[in-house]
Design a protein around this motif. Sequence first.
Motif, PDB file in Angstrom:
ATOM      1  N   LYS A 262       0.855  -1.190   0.000  1.00 44.10           N
ATOM      2  CA  LYS A 262       0.000   0.000   0.000  1.00 44.10           C
ATOM      3  C   LYS A 262       0.896   1.247   0.000  1.00 44.10           C
ATOM      4  N   PHE A 263       0.535   2.258  -0.753  1.00 48.55           N
ATOM      5  CA  PHE A 263       1.373   3.459  -0.819  1.00 48.55           C
ATOM      6  C   PHE A 263       0.514   4.721  -0.788  1.00 48.55           C
ATOM      7  N   HIS A 264       1.192   5.831  -0.620  1.00 54.04           N
ATOM      8  CA  HIS A 264       0.516   7.125  -0.461  1.00 54.04           C
ATOM      9  C   HIS A 264       0.498   7.873  -1.795  1.00 54.04           C
ATOM     10  N   VAL A 265      -0.671   8.435  -2.127  1.00 56.80           N
ATOM     11  CA  VAL A 265      -0.845   9.185  -3.375  1.00 56.80           C
ATOM     12  C   VAL A 265      -1.319  10.594  -3.046  1.00 56.80           C
ATOM     13  N   ILE A 266      -0.791  11.554  -3.790  1.00 58.24           N
ATOM     14  CA  ILE A 266      -1.239  12.946  -3.639  1.00 58.24           C
ATOM     15  C   ILE A 266      -1.899  13.385  -4.942  1.00 58.24           C
ATOM     16  N   THR A 267      -3.077  13.968  -4.797  1.00 59.49           N
ATOM     17  CA  THR A 267      -3.719  14.600  -5.945  1.00 59.49           C
ATOM     18  C   THR A 267      -4.317  15.912  -5.464  1.00 59.49           C
ATOM     19  N   THR A 268      -5.132  16.562  -6.285  1.00 61.12           N
ATOM     20  CA  THR A 268      -5.680  17.858  -5.898  1.00 61.12           C
ATOM     21  C   THR A 268      -7.204  17.868  -6.050  1.00 61.12           C
ATOM     22  N   THR A 269      -7.821  18.830  -5.421  1.00 58.96           N
ATOM     23  CA  THR A 269      -9.286  18.940  -5.529  1.00 58.96           C
ATOM     24  C   THR A 269      -9.704  19.601  -6.844  1.00 58.96           C
ATOM     25  N   LEU A 270      -8.738  19.988  -7.656  1.00 61.67           N
ATOM     26  CA  LEU A 270      -9.059  20.553  -8.970  1.00 61.67           C
ATOM     27  C   LEU A 270      -9.324  19.479 -10.014  1.00 61.67           C
ATOM     28  N   GLU A 271      -9.076  18.211  -9.633  1.00 58.80           N
ATOM     29  CA  GLU A 271      -9.037  17.179 -10.682  1.00 58.80           C
ATOM     30  C   GLU A 271     -10.407  16.805 -11.239  1.00 58.80           C
ATOM     31  N   HIS A 272     -10.333  16.256 -12.423  1.00 59.88           N
ATOM     32  CA  HIS A 272     -11.472  15.680 -13.154  1.00 59.88           C
ATOM     33  C   HIS A 272     -11.695  14.267 -12.611  1.00 59.88           C
ATOM     34  N   ASN A 273     -12.894  13.754 -12.829  1.00 55.23           N
ATOM     35  CA  ASN A 273     -13.186  12.383 -12.387  1.00 55.23           C
ATOM     36  C   ASN A 273     -12.308  11.326 -13.063  1.00 55.23           C
ATOM     37  N   SER A 274     -11.682  11.687 -14.165  1.00 54.85           N
ATOM     38  CA  SER A 274     -10.761  10.748 -14.814  1.00 54.85           C
ATOM     39  C   SER A 274      -9.575  10.428 -13.919  1.00 54.85           C
ATOM     40  N   VAL A 275      -9.289  11.309 -12.983  1.00 53.43           N
ATOM     41  CA  VAL A 275      -8.247  11.074 -11.968  1.00 53.43           C
ATOM     42  C   VAL A 275      -8.893  10.650 -10.647  1.00 53.43           C
ATOM     43  N   LEU A 276      -9.936  11.386 -10.257  1.00 53.94           N
ATOM     44  CA  LEU A 276     -10.529  11.168  -8.929  1.00 53.94           C
ATOM     45  C   LEU A 276     -11.115   9.765  -8.779  1.00 53.94           C
ATOM     46  N   ARG A 277     -11.824   9.310  -9.802  1.00 53.93           N
ATOM     47  CA  ARG A 277     -12.503   8.017  -9.657  1.00 53.93           C
ATOM     48  C   ARG A 277     -11.541   6.826  -9.614  1.00 53.93           C
ATOM     49  N   PRO A 278     -10.550   6.751 -10.502  1.00 56.78           N
ATOM     50  CA  PRO A 278      -9.597   5.633 -10.365  1.00 56.78           C
ATOM     51  C   PRO A 278      -8.901   5.642  -8.997  1.00 56.78           C
ATOM     52  N   LEU A 279      -8.532   6.848  -8.528  1.00 57.04           N
ATOM     53  CA  LEU A 279      -7.842   6.914  -7.233  1.00 57.04           C
ATOM     54  C   LEU A 279      -8.788   6.555  -6.089  1.00 57.04           C
ATOM     55  N   HIS A 280     -10.008   7.029  -6.163  1.00 55.65           N
ATOM     56  CA  HIS A 280     -10.989   6.695  -5.122  1.00 55.65           C
ATOM     57  C   HIS A 280     -11.233   5.182  -5.081  1.00 55.65           C
ATOM     58  N   HIS A 281     -11.307   4.593  -6.256  1.00 51.63           N
ATOM     59  CA  HIS A 281     -11.507   3.141  -6.346  1.00 51.63           C
ATOM     60  C   HIS A 281     -10.353   2.408  -5.652  1.00 51.63           C
ATOM     61  N   LEU A 282      -9.143   2.829  -5.918  1.00 52.37           N
ATOM     62  CA  LEU A 282      -7.980   2.171  -5.319  1.00 52.37           C
ATOM     63  C   LEU A 282      -7.921   2.407  -3.809  1.00 52.37           C
ATOM     64  N   GLU A 283      -8.371   3.574  -3.380  1.00 48.90           N
ATOM     65  CA  GLU A 283      -8.420   3.866  -1.946  1.00 48.90           C
ATOM     66  C   GLU A 283      -9.429   2.950  -1.259  1.00 48.90           C
ATOM     67  N   LYS A 284     -10.603   2.781  -1.896  1.00 51.82           N
ATOM     68  CA  LYS A 284     -11.621   1.900  -1.308  1.00 51.82           C
ATOM     69  C   LYS A 284     -11.153   0.456  -1.245  1.00 51.82           C
ATOM     70  N   LYS A 285     -10.347   0.074  -2.217  1.00 45.00           N
ATOM     71  CA  LYS A 285      -9.826  -1.298  -2.254  1.00 45.00           C
ATOM     72  C   LYS A 285      -8.688  -1.494  -1.253  1.00 45.00           C
ATOM     73  N   GLY A 286      -8.272  -0.404  -0.618  1.00 43.90           N
ATOM     74  CA  GLY A 286      -7.190  -0.502   0.354  1.00 43.90           C
ATOM     75  C   GLY A 286      -5.805  -0.549  -0.271  1.00 43.90           C
ATOM     76  N   ARG A 287      -5.702  -0.166  -1.540  1.00 46.47           N
ATOM     77  CA  ARG A 287      -4.403  -0.228  -2.213  1.00 46.47           C
ATOM     78  C   ARG A 287      -3.575   1.038  -1.989  1.00 46.47           C
ATOM     79  N   ILE A 288      -4.267   2.152  -1.741  1.00 46.77           N
ATOM     80  CA  ILE A 288      -3.532   3.414  -1.568  1.00 46.77           C
ATOM     81  C   ILE A 288      -4.112   4.219  -0.406  1.00 46.77           C
ATOM     82  N   GLU A 289      -3.270   5.132   0.109  1.00 42.49           N
ATOM     83  CA  GLU A 289      -3.746   6.207   0.986  1.00 42.49           C
ATOM     84  C   GLU A 289      -3.758   7.460   0.130  1.00 42.49           C
ATOM     85  N   LEU A 290      -4.821   8.251   0.233  1.00 42.94           N
ATOM     86  CA  LEU A 290      -4.995   9.347  -0.719  1.00 42.94           C
ATOM     87  C   LEU A 290      -5.150  10.679  -0.005  1.00 42.94           C
ATOM     88  N   ASP A 291      -4.411  11.670  -0.480  1.00 46.98           N
ATOM     89  CA  ASP A 291      -4.566  13.046   0.006  1.00 46.98           C
ATOM     90  C   ASP A 291      -4.960  13.952  -1.149  1.00 46.98           C
TER      91      ASP A 291
END
Lengths: 107, 386
Positions: free
Chosen positions: B93-122
């Motif tokens: 599991k690793f930590h990912v940084i993104t921004t609140t400016l992002e499109h769902n093309s970024v937000l949704r894949p990252l959210h999916h991985l966060e829910k699966k427990g694969r990443i920590e997301l900021d």
Amino acid sequence: MKEFILDTEVTPEFLDFIKHYGSLEMLPGLGEGFYKFEKSDCFSIKGFLNESSFEVRFKKEVMDFTSDFLYSMLYCYQDGKPDFNTLNRRNEALMKRVRTRLHGNKS
Amino acid sequence: MLKKENPLIYLNNAATSWPKPPGVIQAVQESLELPFGGGRGTGKAQRDYLTEGRETVAHFFGEESPDTIVFSSNATDALNTLIHGFTASSPEKFHVITTTLEHNSVLRPLHHLEKKGRIELDHISFSNAKVNPEAIIEAVTDKTRLVVMNHGSNVLGSVQNIRAVGEYLHDKDIFFIVDGSQTAGHIPLDLSAIEFDAFVFTGHKALFGMPGIGGFCIRNPDPVLPVRMGGTGTDSGSLDQPGGLPERYEIGTHNYPGIASLIAGITFLQSIGMDALQRRADRQTELFIKELSSEPGITIYNPDPELPIIAFNIPGLDNDDVGYILARKDNIVVRTGLHCAPLLHKEIDDGAGCVRISPSWFTTDEECRIAADAIKEIAHHAYSQI
């Protein structure tokens, strides 16, 4: 979202009729007059006065029976003689079904 | 009341550009008139769209090697390939940084991985339409392995300082993905001067290609495993996916007409020149900002956009209603709603969404004035009702 094509233009009298069954907002100075009708939990209508079409957005969870009510609204206003009795009865039955579908049997 | 006689004014180019330059339509037609080739066919006198496409994109972006260019269906496809491919190579599991400016093309894949427990997301927030690079740098921990951010906001039209972020991440073991969907074709890009690991683009917006073509530039593909496998026309005797570029990520028959459209779109941009394109975009953006600012009933969310994107609301009116009135009364096409950027909208309008105007090279100043007047008229009537 559905575009409804009517066989007559939307008049102020028709809007006066439907506002008994929801909320009506108007911007009269825009073109012939922009209006938006909202029947809470059921659907919304937007369009311009004196146009023979409008746009309808249904709440999808209850669309199977609210669309019938929309047709009833049009039918009960035929020839500018609103049939409040029929529509009130259908509205009461509709809202009971909508509440049951959306909120269970809670009143 | 529908004024059918009003000519269409299309102000939704940040979604998909329209019209396309004449050369684009011609190029697509020509590509379909030719028999398929591009390295696998045996016909003579065919155009090698793949090589030509990679060279055109690399040259336009200032990227030294065309071999780093990978084609995809669009930016969302490219981002999924990169994000999921990177995650697939990381057992922990690793930590990912993104921004609140992002499109769902970024937000949704990252959210999916966060829910699966694969990443920590900021999610790093923004101020005045900009993400402070320092905020990203401060969010980096010893577990951070991935940073994903856009170069240009699809709602606020602001350009982010990816150079500063890239320079900081350069010597760290952190993969840096930049989503250039909104900047590619709008501002001059010299990728050779920017530190990043993957830069994503799409063809159907300011690059004037057709929908269905996009891609990314990737400098170090090792940390990004292929997540889809299939035919590549190379090393076909092996059941393993080839590891080199572009076969590592490009599978199945290519979108030749799309690549042809992209080449023609970029060729058109080059014929105009990025300076001239930017001057017109700046002029029209300023026109909108000046005109809309003069009407008290309009809220503009970024009064100083660097891209031709203007976001606004008319208090007391649903943004969707504004779009409806413009479309039906004035034949003006804008975009309303959340623009696939839900976290951004939570910060600027409590998640209600807004109206977005986005002209292109083919929008005239007169069309901008007509649109601005139409918006002001709506605002004036809404304001007088309050």
